[in-house]
Design a protein around this motif. Sequence first.
Motif, PDB file in Angstrom:
ATOM      1  N   ALA A   1      37.441  76.678  45.919  1.00 17.71           N
ATOM      2  CA  ALA A   1      37.586  75.885  47.399  1.00 17.71           C
ATOM      3  C   ALA A   1      38.370  74.727  47.139  1.00 17.71           C
ATOM      4  O   ALA A   1      39.318  74.685  47.997  1.00 17.71           O
ATOM      5  N   LEU A   2      38.461  73.862  46.071  1.00 22.30           N
ATOM      6  CA  LEU A   2      39.013  72.414  46.023  1.00 22.30           C
ATOM      7  C   LEU A   2      40.491  73.128  45.517  1.00 22.30           C
ATOM      8  O   LEU A   2      41.469  72.205  46.017  1.00 22.30           O
ATOM      9  N   ALA A   3      40.859  74.226  45.009  1.00 25.67           N
ATOM     10  CA  ALA A   3      42.192  74.650  45.008  1.00 25.67           C
ATOM     11  C   ALA A   3      42.550  75.515  45.854  1.00 25.67           C
ATOM     12  O   ALA A   3      43.842  75.191  46.063  1.00 25.67           O
ATOM     13  N   ASN A   4      42.089  76.028  46.678  1.00 27.78           N
ATOM     14  CA  ASN A   4      42.656  77.009  47.795  1.00 27.78           C
ATOM     15  C   ASN A   4      42.389  76.658  49.284  1.00 27.78           C
ATOM     16  O   ASN A   4      43.090  76.887  50.136  1.00 27.78           O
ATOM     17  N   ASN A   5      41.407  75.771  49.444  1.00 31.92           N
ATOM     18  CA  ASN A   5      40.927  75.180  50.796  1.00 31.92           C
ATOM     19  C   ASN A   5      42.274  74.617  51.728  1.00 31.92           C
ATOM     20  O   ASN A   5      42.785  73.977  51.226  1.00 31.92           O
ATOM     21  N   ARG A   6      42.598  75.399  52.874  1.00 30.82           N
ATOM     22  CA  ARG A   6      43.639  74.912  53.632  1.00 30.82           C
ATOM     23  C   ARG A   6      43.634  73.441  53.993  1.00 30.82           C
ATOM     24  O   ARG A   6      44.530  72.779  54.235  1.00 30.82           O
ATOM     25  N   ASP A   7      42.480  72.986  54.617  1.00 23.91           N
ATOM     26  CA  ASP A   7      42.083  71.759  55.395  1.00 23.91           C
ATOM     27  C   ASP A   7      42.357  70.634  54.159  1.00 23.91           C
ATOM     28  O   ASP A   7      42.982  69.751  54.502  1.00 23.91           O
ATOM     29  N   LEU A   8      41.762  71.041  52.839  1.00 26.63           N
ATOM     30  CA  LEU A   8      42.086  69.799  51.837  1.00 26.63           C
ATOM     31  C   LEU A   8      43.366  69.799  51.522  1.00 26.63           C
ATOM     32  O   LEU A   8      43.949  68.887  51.068  1.00 26.63           O
ATOM     33  N   ARG A   9      44.229  70.924  51.496  1.00 24.07           N
ATOM     34  CA  ARG A   9      45.481  71.036  50.951  1.00 24.07           C
ATOM     35  C   ARG A   9      46.286  70.091  52.364  1.00 24.07           C
ATOM     36  O   ARG A   9      47.378  69.343  51.675  1.00 24.07           O
ATOM     37  N   VAL A  10      45.839  70.113  53.335  1.00 22.31           N
ATOM     38  CA  VAL A  10      46.678  69.473  54.541  1.00 22.31           C
ATOM     39  C   VAL A  10      46.344  67.810  54.000  1.00 22.31           C
ATOM     40  O   VAL A  10      47.367  67.009  54.313  1.00 22.31           O
ATOM     41  N   ALA A  11      45.060  67.638  53.743  1.00 26.55           N
ATOM     42  CA  ALA A  11      44.652  66.133  53.483  1.00 26.55           C
ATOM     43  C   ALA A  11      45.534  65.890  52.323  1.00 26.55           C
ATOM     44  O   ALA A  11      45.812  64.695  52.367  1.00 26.55           O
ATOM     45  N   ILE A  12      45.783  66.502  51.396  1.00 24.39           N
ATOM     46  CA  ILE A  12      46.541  66.037  50.216  1.00 24.39           C
ATOM     47  C   ILE A  12      48.055  66.000  50.459  1.00 24.39           C
ATOM     48  O   ILE A  12      48.527  64.845  50.209  1.00 24.39           O
ATOM     49  N   LEU A  13      48.667  66.563  51.406  1.00 23.88           N
ATOM     50  CA  LEU A  13      49.989  66.691  52.042  1.00 23.88           C
ATOM     51  C   LEU A  13      50.192  65.431  52.727  1.00 23.88           C
ATOM     52  O   LEU A  13      51.181  64.561  52.838  1.00 23.88           O
ATOM     53  N   ASN A  14      49.001  65.023  53.322  1.00 21.72           N
ATOM     54  CA  ASN A  14      49.049  63.921  54.328  1.00 21.72           C
ATOM     55  C   ASN A  14      49.288  62.670  53.192  1.00 21.72           C
ATOM     56  O   ASN A  14      50.041  61.736  53.783  1.00 21.72           O
ATOM     57  N   ILE A  15      48.601  62.636  52.329  1.00 19.09           N
ATOM     58  CA  ILE A  15      48.722  61.532  51.212  1.00 19.09           C
ATOM     59  C   ILE A  15      50.223  61.336  50.662  1.00 19.09           C
ATOM     60  O   ILE A  15      50.941  60.288  50.723  1.00 19.09           O
ATOM     61  N   GLU A  16      50.924  62.636  50.547  1.00 18.47           N
ATOM     62  CA  GLU A  16      52.413  62.627  50.199  1.00 18.47           C
ATOM     63  C   GLU A  16      53.232  61.943  51.170  1.00 18.47           C
ATOM     64  O   GLU A  16      54.128  61.243  50.966  1.00 18.47           O
ATOM     65  N   GLN A  17      52.880  62.164  52.559  1.00 13.14           N
ATOM     66  CA  GLN A  17      53.731  62.070  53.681  1.00 13.14           C
ATOM     67  C   GLN A  17      53.455  60.336  53.830  1.00 13.14           C
ATOM     68  O   GLN A  17      54.496  59.634  54.014  1.00 13.14           O
ATOM     69  N   ALA A  18      52.248  59.778  53.514  1.00  8.09           N
ATOM     70  CA  ALA A  18      51.966  58.388  53.769  1.00  8.09           C
ATOM     71  C   ALA A  18      52.632  57.637  52.668  1.00  8.09           C
ATOM     72  O   ALA A  18      52.928  56.537  52.847  1.00  8.09           O
ATOM     73  N   ARG A  19      52.603  58.120  51.341  1.00  9.07           N
ATOM     74  CA  ARG A  19      53.247  57.678  50.273  1.00  9.07           C
ATOM     75  C   ARG A  19      54.591  57.464  50.530  1.00  9.07           C
ATOM     76  O   ARG A  19      55.309  56.350  50.436  1.00  9.07           O
ATOM     77  N   ALA A  20      55.622  58.446  51.131  1.00  7.24           N
ATOM     78  CA  ALA A  20      56.789  58.415  51.304  1.00  7.24           C
ATOM     79  C   ALA A  20      57.165  57.456  52.643  1.00  7.24           C
ATOM     80  O   ALA A  20      58.125  56.711  52.307  1.00  7.24           O
ATOM     81  N   GLN A  21      56.271  57.341  53.520  1.00  3.72           N
ATOM     82  CA  GLN A  21      56.635  56.302  54.359  1.00  3.72           C
ATOM     83  C   GLN A  21      56.316  54.712  53.972  1.00  3.72           C
ATOM     84  O   GLN A  21      57.178  53.897  54.526  1.00  3.72           O
ATOM     85  N   TYR A  22      55.365  54.588  53.047  1.00  3.99           N
ATOM     86  CA  TYR A  22      55.110  53.188  52.574  1.00  3.99           C
ATOM     87  C   TYR A  22      56.494  53.139  51.617  1.00  3.99           C
ATOM     88  O   TYR A  22      57.008  51.840  51.783  1.00  3.99           O
TER      89      TYR A  22
END
Length: 455
Positions: free
Chosen positions: A65-86
Amino acid sequence: MKRALIAVACAALAACSMAPKYERPAAPVPGAFPYPGASEGAAAADFAWQQFFTDAKLRELIATALANNRDLRVAILNIEQARAQYDIRRADRLPTVGGTVSGSRVPNASGGTTSTYTAGIAFTSWEIDLFGRVASLSEVALAQFLATEEGRRAAQASLVASVANTWLALAADDELLALTRDTLATREESLRLTRLRFENGAASEIDFRQAQSLYESARATHAQLQRQRAQDIDALALLIGQAVPQGIEAGITTETVRLPDLPAGTPSDVLVNRPDVRQAEQLLVAANANIGAARAAFFPRISLTAGLGTASSDLSGLFKGGSWGWTVAPSLVQPIFDAGRNRAGLASAQVARDIAVAQYERAIQSAFREVADALAGRATYAEQLAAQAAVVEAETVRFRLAKLRYEGGVASYLDLLDAQRSLFGAQQALVQVRLGRLQNQVQLYRALGGGWGSR
């Protein structure tokens, strides 16, 4: 010019912040949890999910689940987006330097052409952040980035708990299906014998219809449990992001699963360990810093454009001595009339901060309630489980005695059927209580801040 630029840069980087001093709001909850229970042992946040859940099949499901769950994947991508904004906001605090090369040929009055070639380096419209506007916006972006990281941790903790609870529900489904199949077989045989007795005049139609009703009730329960199990399989497949492996819950019952008992600690421990509470606090920090940017908008905005380069009418003479030059062009814009735009912006930022305070306090209260509910469950499930087990034992004896009394002609067939129905209900309830107790332990683990410490 070099010294002047260095001085301006130092002044900009050392700009004062106009944001109000951040102070963490007081937690609007009691200082201790009800039903404290265990007082010693490792805190939930110190238990990686691999340690809390010891069953190999369950750990395999959680890892998938930690490797494949799509909701968690979105949460991780949100981190990358927020890091880019910072990174974008942080880059605004330093000038952007670029190289420039240009050439032009234009007609002149004598009928020929005039050539001009330039080359150099320049930075344009760099805001000198004397009043902390850019620094405040950078702080906002940093806090929002940290909030998304905490959001990812909260999503992971919820995912781990959801997988565990669904897996436990599947184990309970199998127990209930096995119990129902046994009951269905028993009632089918009872119905067959009662039909024969009725057809031969040894039993009344009431006895036959009672036996038929019990058999059909068990058949309906069996169909309901099959549907429930299929839906739990579908829910688990969605959580792990792929098809559920066959036999993933085989051999596991709600009676054999064991989970560690955790100390409750104090509400202040929850504030430290709950990622959703920390996420709410980071959003509050961002809203507080945004007030600084809104206040700075009332003050002059100073920007600087500068360049260093060379110019020549001949391309071959572009880098010869005497062709070099530099320019510095500062500008200042002081708001005089903006129809109340800056004042409205500041009011909006202050209201947003008040909203963030309320959301932070709400997150604390929700965390407190989740822990308190789970602790109440832990304090009462043991007694409920013992009582329900005693009910099953009593109903088992009652059914055995009713069967003997019926076979001896002392009791009616209705008494036997009633005892059989009560025993089946008590056995079902026992499985449900065991499931509830295990899921409550999982909920307590998540509510106390566990489930995100390892991936």
